[in-house]
Design a protein around this motif. Structure first.
Motif, PDB file in Angstrom:
ATOM      1  N   ALA A 203       0.852  -1.271   0.032  1.00 23.59           N
ATOM      2  CA  ALA A 203      -0.061   0.139   0.036  1.00 23.59           C
ATOM      3  C   ALA A 203       0.575   1.378  -0.119  1.00 23.59           C
ATOM      4  O   ALA A 203       0.658   2.333  -0.522  1.00 23.59           O
ATOM      5  N   ASP A 204       1.871   1.297   0.553  1.00 21.71           N
ATOM      6  CA  ASP A 204       2.937   2.263   0.723  1.00 21.71           C
ATOM      7  C   ASP A 204       3.346   2.727  -0.587  1.00 21.71           C
ATOM      8  O   ASP A 204       3.697   3.820  -1.147  1.00 21.71           O
ATOM      9  N   ALA A 205       3.708   1.461  -1.466  1.00 20.59           N
ATOM     10  CA  ALA A 205       4.440   1.595  -2.549  1.00 20.59           C
ATOM     11  C   ALA A 205       3.352   2.245  -3.724  1.00 20.59           C
ATOM     12  O   ALA A 205       3.687   3.163  -4.687  1.00 20.59           O
ATOM     13  N   GLY A 206       2.048   1.733  -3.348  1.00 18.33           N
ATOM     14  CA  GLY A 206       0.948   2.306  -4.269  1.00 18.33           C
ATOM     15  C   GLY A 206       0.915   3.882  -4.211  1.00 18.33           C
ATOM     16  O   GLY A 206       0.613   4.463  -5.105  1.00 18.33           O
ATOM     17  N   ASN A 207       0.852   4.281  -2.676  1.00 17.46           N
ATOM     18  CA  ASN A 207       0.685   5.481  -2.590  1.00 17.46           C
ATOM     19  C   ASN A 207       1.507   6.526  -3.152  1.00 17.46           C
ATOM     20  O   ASN A 207       1.688   7.638  -3.915  1.00 17.46           O
ATOM     21  N   PHE A 208       2.987   5.873  -3.114  1.00 18.72           N
ATOM     22  CA  PHE A 208       3.993   6.687  -3.695  1.00 18.72           C
ATOM     23  C   PHE A 208       3.873   6.635  -5.227  1.00 18.72           C
ATOM     24  O   PHE A 208       3.934   7.722  -5.761  1.00 18.72           O
ATOM     25  N   SER A 209       3.534   5.765  -5.977  1.00 26.18           N
ATOM     26  CA  SER A 209       3.340   5.669  -7.382  1.00 26.18           C
ATOM     27  C   SER A 209       2.207   6.578  -7.774  1.00 26.18           C
ATOM     28  O   SER A 209       2.210   7.387  -8.782  1.00 26.18           O
ATOM     29  N   ARG A 210       1.233   6.808  -7.112  1.00 26.86           N
ATOM     30  CA  ARG A 210       0.176   7.459  -7.384  1.00 26.86           C
ATOM     31  C   ARG A 210       0.584   9.127  -7.124  1.00 26.86           C
ATOM     32  O   ARG A 210       0.423   9.925  -8.072  1.00 26.86           O
ATOM     33  N   ALA A 211       1.186   9.271  -6.276  1.00 24.47           N
ATOM     34  CA  ALA A 211       1.978  10.653  -5.985  1.00 24.47           C
ATOM     35  C   ALA A 211       2.825  11.247  -7.159  1.00 24.47           C
ATOM     36  O   ALA A 211       2.745  12.354  -7.599  1.00 24.47           O
ATOM     37  N   VAL A 212       3.484  10.147  -7.737  1.00 22.64           N
ATOM     38  CA  VAL A 212       4.540  10.325  -8.724  1.00 22.64           C
ATOM     39  C   VAL A 212       3.424  10.608  -9.973  1.00 22.64           C
ATOM     40  O   VAL A 212       3.937  11.808 -10.796  1.00 22.64           O
ATOM     41  N   ARG A 213       2.472  10.078 -10.240  1.00 22.27           N
ATOM     42  CA  ARG A 213       1.509  10.285 -11.472  1.00 22.27           C
ATOM     43  C   ARG A 213       0.983  11.426 -11.494  1.00 22.27           C
ATOM     44  O   ARG A 213       0.865  12.165 -12.162  1.00 22.27           O
ATOM     45  N   ARG A 214       0.506  11.994  -9.952  1.00 22.06           N
ATOM     46  CA  ARG A 214      -0.146  13.149  -9.869  1.00 22.06           C
ATOM     47  C   ARG A 214       0.639  14.362 -10.214  1.00 22.06           C
ATOM     48  O   ARG A 214       0.232  15.282 -10.889  1.00 22.06           O
ATOM     49  N   LEU A 215       1.860  14.288  -9.725  1.00 24.10           N
ATOM     50  CA  LEU A 215       2.755  15.264  -9.355  1.00 24.10           C
ATOM     51  C   LEU A 215       3.724  15.458 -10.865  1.00 24.10           C
ATOM     52  O   LEU A 215       4.183  16.502 -11.145  1.00 24.10           O
ATOM     53  N   PHE A 216       3.961  14.263 -11.451  1.00 27.72           N
ATOM     54  CA  PHE A 216       4.958  14.435 -12.507  1.00 27.72           C
ATOM     55  C   PHE A 216       4.506  13.819 -13.930  1.00 27.72           C
ATOM     56  O   PHE A 216       4.926  14.181 -14.797  1.00 27.72           O
ATOM     57  N   GLY A 217       3.295  13.135 -13.688  1.00 30.17           N
ATOM     58  CA  GLY A 217       2.746  12.733 -14.974  1.00 30.17           C
ATOM     59  C   GLY A 217       3.545  11.508 -15.461  1.00 30.17           C
ATOM     60  O   GLY A 217       3.305  11.024 -16.627  1.00 30.17           O
ATOM     61  N   TYR A 218       4.513  10.915 -14.883  1.00 31.26           N
ATOM     62  CA  TYR A 218       5.383   9.984 -15.311  1.00 31.26           C
ATOM     63  C   TYR A 218       4.483   8.732 -15.407  1.00 31.26           C
ATOM     64  O   TYR A 218       3.473   8.165 -14.730  1.00 31.26           O
ATOM     65  N   ILE A 225       8.765   2.816 -12.724  1.00 35.05           N
ATOM     66  CA  ILE A 225       8.245   3.899 -13.082  1.00 35.05           C
ATOM     67  C   ILE A 225       9.275   4.470 -14.161  1.00 35.05           C
ATOM     68  O   ILE A 225      10.451   4.526 -14.009  1.00 35.05           O
ATOM     69  N   ASP A 226       8.742   5.112 -15.236  1.00 37.78           N
ATOM     70  CA  ASP A 226       9.571   5.789 -16.265  1.00 37.78           C
ATOM     71  C   ASP A 226       9.908   7.317 -15.900  1.00 37.78           C
ATOM     72  O   ASP A 226       8.983   8.103 -16.341  1.00 37.78           O
ATOM     73  N   VAL A 227      11.095   7.656 -15.450  1.00 42.66           N
ATOM     74  CA  VAL A 227      11.427   8.731 -15.230  1.00 42.66           C
ATOM     75  C   VAL A 227      12.094   9.642 -16.130  1.00 42.66           C
ATOM     76  O   VAL A 227      12.864   9.104 -16.738  1.00 42.66           O
ATOM     77  N   ARG A 228      11.868  10.664 -16.462  1.00 42.56           N
ATOM     78  CA  ARG A 228      12.453  11.506 -17.230  1.00 42.56           C
ATOM     79  C   ARG A 228      13.600  12.465 -16.882  1.00 42.56           C
ATOM     80  O   ARG A 228      12.988  13.422 -16.078  1.00 42.56           O
ATOM     81  N   ASP A 229      14.613  12.237 -16.979  1.00 38.12           N
ATOM     82  CA  ASP A 229      15.852  13.011 -16.398  1.00 38.12           C
ATOM     83  C   ASP A 229      15.791  14.337 -17.182  1.00 38.12           C
ATOM     84  O   ASP A 229      15.253  14.563 -18.280  1.00 38.12           O
ATOM     85  N   ASP A 230      16.678  15.028 -16.311  1.00 38.85           N
ATOM     86  CA  ASP A 230      16.945  16.675 -16.965  1.00 38.85           C
ATOM     87  C   ASP A 230      17.230  16.519 -18.453  1.00 38.85           C
ATOM     88  O   ASP A 230      17.092  17.272 -19.336  1.00 38.85           O
ATOM     89  N   ASP A 231      18.142  15.489 -18.796  1.00 39.30           N
ATOM     90  CA  ASP A 231      18.878  15.247 -20.146  1.00 39.30           C
ATOM     91  C   ASP A 231      17.746  14.824 -21.337  1.00 39.30           C
ATOM     92  O   ASP A 231      18.097  14.348 -22.233  1.00 39.30           O
ATOM     93  N   GLY A 232      16.587  14.466 -20.961  1.00 38.14           N
ATOM     94  CA  GLY A 232      15.474  14.096 -21.618  1.00 38.14           C
ATOM     95  C   GLY A 232      15.525  12.509 -21.656  1.00 38.14           C
ATOM     96  O   GLY A 232      14.498  12.019 -22.313  1.00 38.14           O
ATOM     97  N   LYS A 233      16.567  11.928 -21.035  1.00 39.70           N
ATOM     98  CA  LYS A 233      16.584  10.437 -21.283  1.00 39.70           C
ATOM     99  C   LYS A 233      15.482   9.908 -20.121  1.00 39.70           C
ATOM    100  O   LYS A 233      15.125  10.273 -19.207  1.00 39.70           O
ATOM    101  N   HIS A 236      14.325   3.981 -15.865  1.00 40.54           N
ATOM    102  CA  HIS A 236      13.857   3.065 -15.192  1.00 40.54           C
ATOM    103  C   HIS A 236      13.649   2.851 -13.529  1.00 40.54           C
ATOM    104  O   HIS A 236      14.744   2.685 -13.376  1.00 40.54           O
ATOM    105  N   VAL A 237      12.863   3.220 -12.772  1.00 42.40           N
ATOM    106  CA  VAL A 237      13.047   3.413 -11.428  1.00 42.40           C
ATOM    107  C   VAL A 237      11.848   2.363 -10.885  1.00 42.40           C
ATOM    108  O   VAL A 237      10.811   2.076 -11.279  1.00 42.40           O
ATOM    109  N   VAL A 238      12.275   1.241 -10.020  1.00 42.42           N
ATOM    110  CA  VAL A 238      11.563   0.378  -9.322  1.00 42.42           C
ATOM    111  C   VAL A 238      11.175   0.963  -7.858  1.00 42.42           C
ATOM    112  O   VAL A 238      11.805   1.312  -7.137  1.00 42.42           O
ATOM    113  N   ALA A 239       9.585   0.844  -7.673  1.00 36.13           N
ATOM    114  CA  ALA A 239       9.266   1.257  -6.425  1.00 36.13           C
ATOM    115  C   ALA A 239       8.418  -0.019  -6.049  1.00 36.13           C
ATOM    116  O   ALA A 239       7.302  -0.307  -6.572  1.00 36.13           O
ATOM    117  N   ARG A 240       8.780  -0.716  -5.131  1.00 39.96           N
ATOM    118  CA  ARG A 240       7.782  -1.717  -4.705  1.00 39.96           C
ATOM    119  C   ARG A 240       8.281  -1.953  -3.033  1.00 39.96           C
ATOM    120  O   ARG A 240       8.994  -1.415  -2.502  1.00 39.96           O
TER     121      ARG A 240
END
Ligand code: G6P
Length: 483
Positions: A203-218, A225-233, A236-240
């Motif tokens: 449930a904690d990992a789920g809450n985190f992923s939701r926050a990532v989607r809401r705040l960053f749209g990843y 999680i597909d994270v877009r870094d400053d260089d545009g690349k 892949h970050v694992v959250a579990r």
């Protein structure tokens, strides 16, 4: 400004946490004295670090002191200094008066102060630099807990060669609560600097992923999680979730020692040899539900469902964060409540509640666990709660009953405990009576199952699973949601 310690960059594995396994007690030079630190984080990581040949970067619990790196109990310790103001603003303030209550579902009101945030950023940078100084080329750096959430990203900026893990020992709240944080984007961005972000519960990992989607749209796919870094690349970050544990075998071995068993008998005797010893063991913290537990016990005595001749409650409340107001108030409230209940219910020979505001060595804790017929873990919110696991691991005799709050991470695993909602005082009272009167066979059946669970997922297993996932050798393939 204090600087990060300088150390040779030779460590292939670096653990970074605010709290070190030892706190400074006093003395200078060779006479320097250290004492064991409190809390679940240290309990879990100490055996891991003793087995690993790494460095442990953290704070010594004292302000305005610099220490050279040193060896303690087979562990290389790299102390990071904090000024008195930083202890106030970063540790007592932002960590323990903002993040702690926010992440524990605002049981106490979090306070938001911009100076505290500034100190948090500054101190996180110092920890990141200290870790960067100690890590060898391509090393694994494992950052721990809510005090250091900005470190993964800062570290990646200084040392892109590193493999960076983060583990959150406390809950991660639902977005509706998390979104209160004025620095909600910066904190998530800090965490996303890691390659793997671990939580206690699914449930904690789920809450985190939701926050990532809401705040960053990843985009998130299962645990990735597909994270877009400053260089545009895209990275892949694992959250579990990786439920943490204890060194179960060590606890069992300790409990099997004749002198520990003798001590357990002595404890029962000094309590007047009651039929039922109930036990609570917590840091003195408002998340632990100590007041709910004592209220329920007091009502059982008042109602005559238990008597002080047959039952007694031992409450160990180890001192914690004593300069934070909420903790001061809690201590006053608890001590008032203990005084009242003892005044109302104790007799000359029988004390209702034995309240101990101390921390104890592990041997004494094992003896207490053995002496306790009923262990009460009634936290209102708790990342895991390792006391529950310590109790189970100590009961090699397959006896004793664990009463366990549903609001602990441990309740996901320890299903054979008597599970309770500590807010429901009547339900809690019934559970305490059920535990006190449970037939021996039923106790043994449940305890056997609980012990198996704690043995199967011990702390070595926890760290191996996390580190395998981090170094890519793990059983978790990207895109596969875990169960
Ligand atoms: C909890 C936290 C740890 C912390 C411990 C003791 O277990 O998750 O990060 O170290 O409490 O608290 P303290 O503030 O004394 O380090």
């Amino acid at each position: 400004d204090a600087a990060a310690p300088n150390i040779a960059p030779v460590y292939d594995m670096v653990v970074v946490s605010n709290r070190l396994p030892v706190d400074y007690l006093g003395g200078e030079g060779a006479q320097t004295q250290w004492k064991a630190s409190p809390g679940g984080l240290v309990t879990a990581l100490e055996p891991v670090m003793r087995a690993a040949d790494g460095a442990w970067v953290g704070w010594t619990g004292v302000a305005e002191r610099e220490f050279e790196p040193f060896e303690h109990d087979g562990i290389t310790i790299v102390p990071v200094p904090l000024s008195a103001d930083e202890v106030e603003d970063y540790y007592e303030g932002f960590s323990n008066d903002t993040l702690w209550p926010l992440y524990h579902d605002v049981i106490a009101p979090p306070r938001y102060h911009r100076e505290w945030w500034d100190a948090y950023v500054r101190v996180n940078r110092r920890f990141a630099e200290a870790a960067a100084n100690a890590a060898s080329d391509g090393a694994v750096v494992w950052v721990q807990d809510y005090q250091l959430q900005l470190v993964p990203r800062m570290l990646r900026e200084i040392r892109p060669d590193l493999v960076i893990g983060f583990f959150n020992h406390i809950p991660f709240p639902a977005y509706g609560i998390y979104s209160q944080l004025p620095w909600r984007r910066q904190v998530i961005a800090g965490l996303l600097g890691a390659d793997v972000i671990g939580f206690q519960r699914a449930a904690d990992a789920g809450n985190f992923s939701r926050a990532v989607r809401r705040l960053f749209g990843y985009r998130t796919r299962g645990t990735v999680i597909d994270v877009r870094d400053d260089d545009g690349k895209v990275r892949h970050v694992v959250a579990r979730h990786f439920p943490i544990s204890i060194d179960a075998a060590a606890f069992e071995q300790m409990a099997r020692r004749p002198e520990v068993q003798e001590r357990a008998r002595e404890i029962r005797k000094s309590l007047g040899d009651p039929d039922i010893v109930m036990l609570g063991v917590d840091r003195l913290d408002y998340t632990k539900g100590i007041r709910h537990r004592m209220k329920a016990f007091g009502e059982l005595l008042r109602d005559g469902r238990l008597s002080v001749e047959e039952a007694t409650l031992v409450q160990v409340a180890s001192p914690s964060r004593e300069r934070v107001d909420t903790y001061r108030q809690l201590r006053d409230e608890i001590e008032l409540q203990v005084g009242r209940l003892n005044g109302d219910h104790s007799t000359l020979g029988h004390q209702a509640i034995t309240y101990l505001h101390h921390g104890y060595p592990r041997e004494e804790m094992a003896a207490l666990y053995l002496a306790a017929d009923v262990m009460l873990v009634t936290a209102l919110r708790d990342g895991m709660n390792l006391v529950a696991k310590e109790y189970v691991a100590s009961r090699y005799d397959d006896d004793g009953v664990l009463v366990l709050s549903e609001f602990t991470g441990a309740s996901d695993e320890l299903r054979q405990a008597v599970l309770v909602n500590p807010h429901d005082i009547d339900g809690l009272k019934d559970a305490m009576v059920e535990a006190a009167r449970m037939p021996k066979r039923e106790r043994a059946r449940r305890m056997r199952a609980l012990r198996k669970r704690v043995r199967d997922n011990d702390v070595a297993n926890w760290s191996a699973t996390f580190l395998e996932t981090l170094t890519g050798a793990g059983p978790i393939s990207p895109g596969v949601p875990d169960g």
